[in-house]
Write a protein that holds these residues in place. Structure first.
Motif, PDB file in Angstrom:
ATOM      1  N   GLU A   1       0.847  -1.191   0.000  1.00  0.00           N
ATOM      2  CA  GLU A   1       0.000   0.000   0.000  1.00  0.00           C
ATOM      3  C   GLU A   1       0.878   1.234   0.000  1.00  0.00           C
ATOM      4  OE1 GLU A   1      -3.737   0.343   2.433  1.00  0.00           O
ATOM      5  OE2 GLU A   1      -2.610   1.997   3.354  1.00  0.00           O
ATOM      6  N   LEU A   2       0.581   2.185  -0.894  1.00  0.00           N
ATOM      7  CA  LEU A   2       1.332   3.432  -1.005  1.00  0.00           C
ATOM      8  C   LEU A   2       0.408   4.608  -0.746  1.00  0.00           C
ATOM      9  CD1 LEU A   2       3.331   2.756  -4.327  1.00  0.00           C
ATOM     10  CD2 LEU A   2       3.965   2.155  -1.990  1.00  0.00           C
ATOM     11  N   ARG A   3       0.884   5.551   0.073  1.00  0.00           N
ATOM     12  CA  ARG A   3       0.107   6.752   0.381  1.00  0.00           C
ATOM     13  C   ARG A   3       1.002   7.972   0.381  1.00  0.00           C
ATOM     14  NH1 ARG A   3      -5.022   6.453   2.489  1.00  0.00           N
ATOM     15  NH2 ARG A   3      -5.830   4.343   2.879  1.00  0.00           N
ATOM     16  N   ALA A   4       0.472   9.092  -0.070  1.00  0.00           N
ATOM     17  CA  ALA A   4       1.117  10.393   0.071  1.00  0.00           C
ATOM     18  C   ALA A   4       0.221  11.220   0.983  1.00  0.00           C
ATOM     19  CB  ALA A   4       1.298  11.056  -1.282  1.00  0.00           C
ATOM     20  N   GLY A   5       0.601  11.315   2.247  1.00  0.00           N
ATOM     21  CA  GLY A   5      -0.309  11.929   3.215  1.00  0.00           C
ATOM     22  C   GLY A   5      -1.541  11.054   3.379  1.00  0.00           C
TER      23      GLY A   5
ATOM     24  N   ASP B   1       2.130  18.712 -16.074  1.00  0.00           N
ATOM     25  CA  ASP B   1       3.295  19.008 -15.241  1.00  0.00           C
ATOM     26  C   ASP B   1       2.918  19.545 -13.868  1.00  0.00           C
ATOM     27  OD1 ASP B   1       5.116  18.049 -16.958  1.00  0.00           O
ATOM     28  OD2 ASP B   1       5.906  19.980 -17.628  1.00  0.00           O
ATOM     29  N   ASP B   2       2.012  20.513 -13.812  1.00  0.00           N
ATOM     30  CA  ASP B   2       1.663  21.106 -12.525  1.00  0.00           C
ATOM     31  C   ASP B   2       1.119  20.068 -11.565  1.00  0.00           C
ATOM     32  OD1 ASP B   2       2.525  23.531 -13.387  1.00  0.00           O
ATOM     33  OD2 ASP B   2       0.531  24.383 -13.758  1.00  0.00           O
ATOM     34  N   SER B   3       0.300  19.158 -12.066  1.00  0.00           N
ATOM     35  CA  SER B   3      -0.242  18.112 -11.205  1.00  0.00           C
ATOM     36  C   SER B   3       0.828  17.102 -10.825  1.00  0.00           C
ATOM     37  CB  SER B   3      -1.413  17.408 -11.908  1.00  0.00           C
ATOM     38  OG  SER B   3      -2.466  18.313 -12.142  1.00  0.00           O
ATOM     39  N   ARG B   4       1.718  16.808 -11.765  1.00  0.00           N
ATOM     40  CA  ARG B   4       2.822  15.896 -11.480  1.00  0.00           C
ATOM     41  C   ARG B   4       3.714  16.450 -10.368  1.00  0.00           C
ATOM     42  NH1 ARG B   4       6.371  12.760 -15.250  1.00  0.00           N
ATOM     43  NH2 ARG B   4       5.075  11.037 -15.990  1.00  0.00           N
ATOM     44  N   ASN B   5       3.944  17.758 -10.397  1.00  0.00           N
ATOM     45  CA  ASN B   5       4.858  18.364  -9.430  1.00  0.00           C
ATOM     46  C   ASN B   5       4.424  18.149  -7.991  1.00  0.00           C
ATOM     47  OD1 ASN B   5       6.499  19.271 -11.475  1.00  0.00           O
ATOM     48  ND2 ASN B   5       5.625  21.326 -11.545  1.00  0.00           N
ATOM     49  N   GLU B   6       3.127  17.977  -7.778  1.00  0.00           N
ATOM     50  CA  GLU B   6       2.648  17.777  -6.414  1.00  0.00           C
ATOM     51  C   GLU B   6       3.187  16.491  -5.804  1.00  0.00           C
ATOM     52  OE1 GLU B   6      -1.565  17.947  -6.283  1.00  0.00           O
ATOM     53  OE2 GLU B   6      -1.698  20.004  -7.041  1.00  0.00           O
ATOM     54  N   LEU B   7       3.513  15.499  -6.642  1.00  0.00           N
ATOM     55  CA  LEU B   7       3.978  14.213  -6.130  1.00  0.00           C
ATOM     56  C   LEU B   7       5.493  14.052  -6.227  1.00  0.00           C
ATOM     57  CD1 LEU B   7       2.660  11.791  -4.810  1.00  0.00           C
ATOM     58  CD2 LEU B   7       2.498  10.700  -7.045  1.00  0.00           C
ATOM     59  N   LEU B   8       6.153  14.859  -7.060  1.00  0.00           N
ATOM     60  CA  LEU B   8       7.606  14.754  -7.194  1.00  0.00           C
ATOM     61  C   LEU B   8       8.313  15.285  -5.947  1.00  0.00           C
ATOM     62  CD1 LEU B   8       8.168  15.924 -10.877  1.00  0.00           C
ATOM     63  CD2 LEU B   8       8.183  13.583 -10.002  1.00  0.00           C
ATOM     64  N   TRP B   9       9.418  14.623  -5.578  1.00  0.00           N
ATOM     65  CA  TRP B   9      10.209  15.073  -4.431  1.00  0.00           C
ATOM     66  C   TRP B   9      11.249  16.086  -4.899  1.00  0.00           C
ATOM     67  CZ3 TRP B   9      15.051  15.864  -2.781  1.00  0.00           C
ATOM     68  CH2 TRP B   9      15.287  15.969  -1.388  1.00  0.00           C
ATOM     69  N   SER B  10      11.410  17.144  -4.110  1.00  0.00           N
ATOM     70  CA  SER B  10      12.496  18.102  -4.294  1.00  0.00           C
ATOM     71  C   SER B  10      12.816  18.705  -2.935  1.00  0.00           C
ATOM     72  CB  SER B  10      12.094  19.208  -5.282  1.00  0.00           C
ATOM     73  OG  SER B  10      11.114  20.058  -4.700  1.00  0.00           O
ATOM     74  N   PRO B  11      13.983  19.340  -2.774  1.00  0.00           N
ATOM     75  CA  PRO B  11      14.280  19.988  -1.488  1.00  0.00           C
ATOM     76  C   PRO B  11      13.243  21.040  -1.101  1.00  0.00           C
ATOM     77  CG  PRO B  11      16.288  19.730  -2.749  1.00  0.00           C
ATOM     78  CD  PRO B  11      15.151  19.359  -3.668  1.00  0.00           C
ATOM     79  N   GLU B  12      12.651  21.697  -2.104  1.00  0.00           N
ATOM     80  CA  GLU B  12      11.645  22.723  -1.811  1.00  0.00           C
ATOM     81  C   GLU B  12      10.292  22.107  -1.452  1.00  0.00           C
ATOM     82  OE1 GLU B  12      14.972  24.093  -3.792  1.00  0.00           O
ATOM     83  OE2 GLU B  12      13.528  22.655  -4.645  1.00  0.00           O
ATOM     84  N   ARG B  13      10.019  20.932  -1.979  1.00  0.00           N
ATOM     85  CA  ARG B  13       8.757  20.240  -1.696  1.00  0.00           C
ATOM     86  C   ARG B  13       9.054  18.753  -1.501  1.00  0.00           C
ATOM     87  NH1 ARG B  13       3.563  20.786  -5.631  1.00  0.00           N
ATOM     88  NH2 ARG B  13       3.771  22.968  -5.004  1.00  0.00           N
ATOM     89  N   PRO B  14       9.478  18.383  -0.289  1.00  0.00           N
ATOM     90  CA  PRO B  14       9.895  16.989  -0.047  1.00  0.00           C
ATOM     91  C   PRO B  14       8.696  16.055   0.181  1.00  0.00           C
ATOM     92  CG  PRO B  14      10.230  18.292   1.924  1.00  0.00           C
ATOM     93  CD  PRO B  14       9.729  19.248   0.874  1.00  0.00           C
ATOM     94  N   THR B  15       8.011  15.715  -0.905  1.00  0.00           N
ATOM     95  CA  THR B  15       6.828  14.864  -0.806  1.00  0.00           C
ATOM     96  C   THR B  15       7.249  13.409  -0.598  1.00  0.00           C
ATOM     97  OG1 THR B  15       5.605  16.332  -2.273  1.00  0.00           O
ATOM     98  CG2 THR B  15       4.738  14.102  -1.976  1.00  0.00           C
ATOM     99  N   ILE B  16       6.841  12.846   0.498  1.00  0.00           N
ATOM    100  CA  ILE B  16       7.188  11.477   0.859  1.00  0.00           C
ATOM    101  C   ILE B  16       6.022  10.543   0.543  1.00  0.00           C
ATOM    102  CG2 ILE B  16       7.643   9.937   2.822  1.00  0.00           C
ATOM    103  CD1 ILE B  16      10.062  11.571   1.958  1.00  0.00           C
TER     104      ILE B  16
END
Length: 365
Positions: A220-224, A252-267
């Motif tokens: 099972e995978l969850r983001a929040g 792209d904008d929707s993809r960015n919500e799930l991509l990890w970066s130092p500015e947005r560290p989505t786990i």
């Protein structure tokens, strides 16, 4: 002698293996018997003259250990006694975060195993060395010749006092020691490889212990609070090797919500359950990953397919009173927070394999 209770959330150094977590673990950090073997004369526990106490996991060179001996010695010895947690029908594993440099471990007088490498973790199955539910004794011999300049030593100085860019030596146990009891079949190893191009996460999972036909692995995978995937797979020859494809928004904008970066560290939180043929849960672990792919194009660093400018700090990973060991988990978190507050988006650890808890905070913060 101590009776072990499952470690709490307030444990000073927190769960030592953050990418393969179980709900229960037993910390062996704390006061151990200790002896310095300056010329490495002793070869067995019965020869040791125990004359002091040390606070594990701090190296004997540090003030925090209670020893604070920064002189030359080739070996040191540790001993602790405890009441083992019940592991009826399963296995009992002893984990060491790091012991510098070569460790030999006895359990109740028998050699349970050894390990060489002062910066890497190791694990021993001590089930067959445990004598029922009573008192158990662990002895560790750590050999680390301070004048051997051929082995990996990081920034540890070979002179009596640190000079230039060097620090005091680190001997013996310097990361968490802990116990884990496991069922007869368990999730032994986990590797996750993300692909932004395919918008998927590949899982390589290895099962330990007995592996009867019909086992399945539920993923099972969850983001929040958002469910990303839920499925289960057959265990074949003790392994599961599958790619979990996520729902790709394509924009792209929707993809960015799930991509990890130092500015947005989505786990992405990962929950794994090992299921028996009848559907009952044999073992379960928690982990985490991220949609994060790095590379190089020419002379540019690339994050998730796009050039990314690095602003990095060189970090030695030493503390004034505790040496290579962080004083507690909060100190590791604070280091990451300070790097961010000063405007950096990355850290280069200098000649040190850092505590996995540091990587946990870097990933999450």
């Amino acid at each position: 002698m101590r009776v072990l209770e499952p470690a709490s959330e307030n444990e000073r150094h927190q769960y030592p293996r953050p990418q393969l977590r179980r709900s229960e673990w037993f910390s062996l950090n704390g006061e151990w018997d200790f002896a310095i073997d300056a010329e490495a004369r002793w070869s067995a526990p019965e020869q040791v003259e125990w004359d002091s106490k040390i606070l594990v996991p701090f190296a004997p060179e540090t003030p925090a250990s209670g020893i604070h001996n920064t002189g030359y010695f080739k070996a040191c010895w540790y001993r602790t006694q405890f009441i083992a947690p019940d592991s009826s029908g399963g296995r009992l594993f002893l984990h060491f975060g790091a012991v510098d440099h070569t460790a030999t471990v006895w359990v109740n007088g028998s050699i349970a195993g050894s390990h060489a490498g002062g910066y890497t973790p190791f694990t021993l199955d001590i089930t067959d060395f445990v004598f029922g539910p009573g008192m158990q004794t662990i002895v560790v011999r750590a050999e680390d010749d301070p004048m051997d300049l051929t082995k990996p030593r990081g920034k540890q100085d070979w002179q009596v006092e640190p000079h230039g860019i060097w620090y005091y030596r680190t001997s013996g146990i310097w990361q968490t020691v802990w116990l884990e009891r496991l069922p007869p079949s368990w999730i032994a190893r986990l590797r996750m490889t993300p692909s932004v191009a395919r918008w998927e996460i590949k899982f390589d999972v290895h099962i330990g212990g007995v592996c009867p036909d019909g086992l399945r692995l539920a993923v099972e995978l969850r983001a929040g609070d958002r469910l990303l995937a839920r499925d289960d797979y057959a265990v074949i020859a003790g392994e599961v090797n599958r790619g979990v494809t996520l729902s790709d928004p394509g924009i792209d904008d929707s993809r960015n919500e799930l991509l990890w970066s130092p500015e947005r560290p989505t786990i992405i939180d990962v929950h794994l359950k090992l299921l028996a043929p009848d559907g009952s849960v044999l073992d379960q672990v928690e982990s985490y990953t991220a949609l994060r792919v790095i590379g190089v194009q020419g002379d540019r660093f690339v994050l998730n397919g796009r050039p990314y400018s690095l602003w990095m700090v060189l970090d030695q990973g030493y503390w004034p009173d505790t040496g290579l060991t962080a004083p507690d988990d909060g100190a590791l978190r604070r280091d990451v927070e300070l790097a961010r507050a000063m405007g950096f988006n990355g850290v280069r650890k200098h000649q040190k394999v850092e505590d996995p808890r540091y990587l946990y905070w870097a990933d999450h913060l």
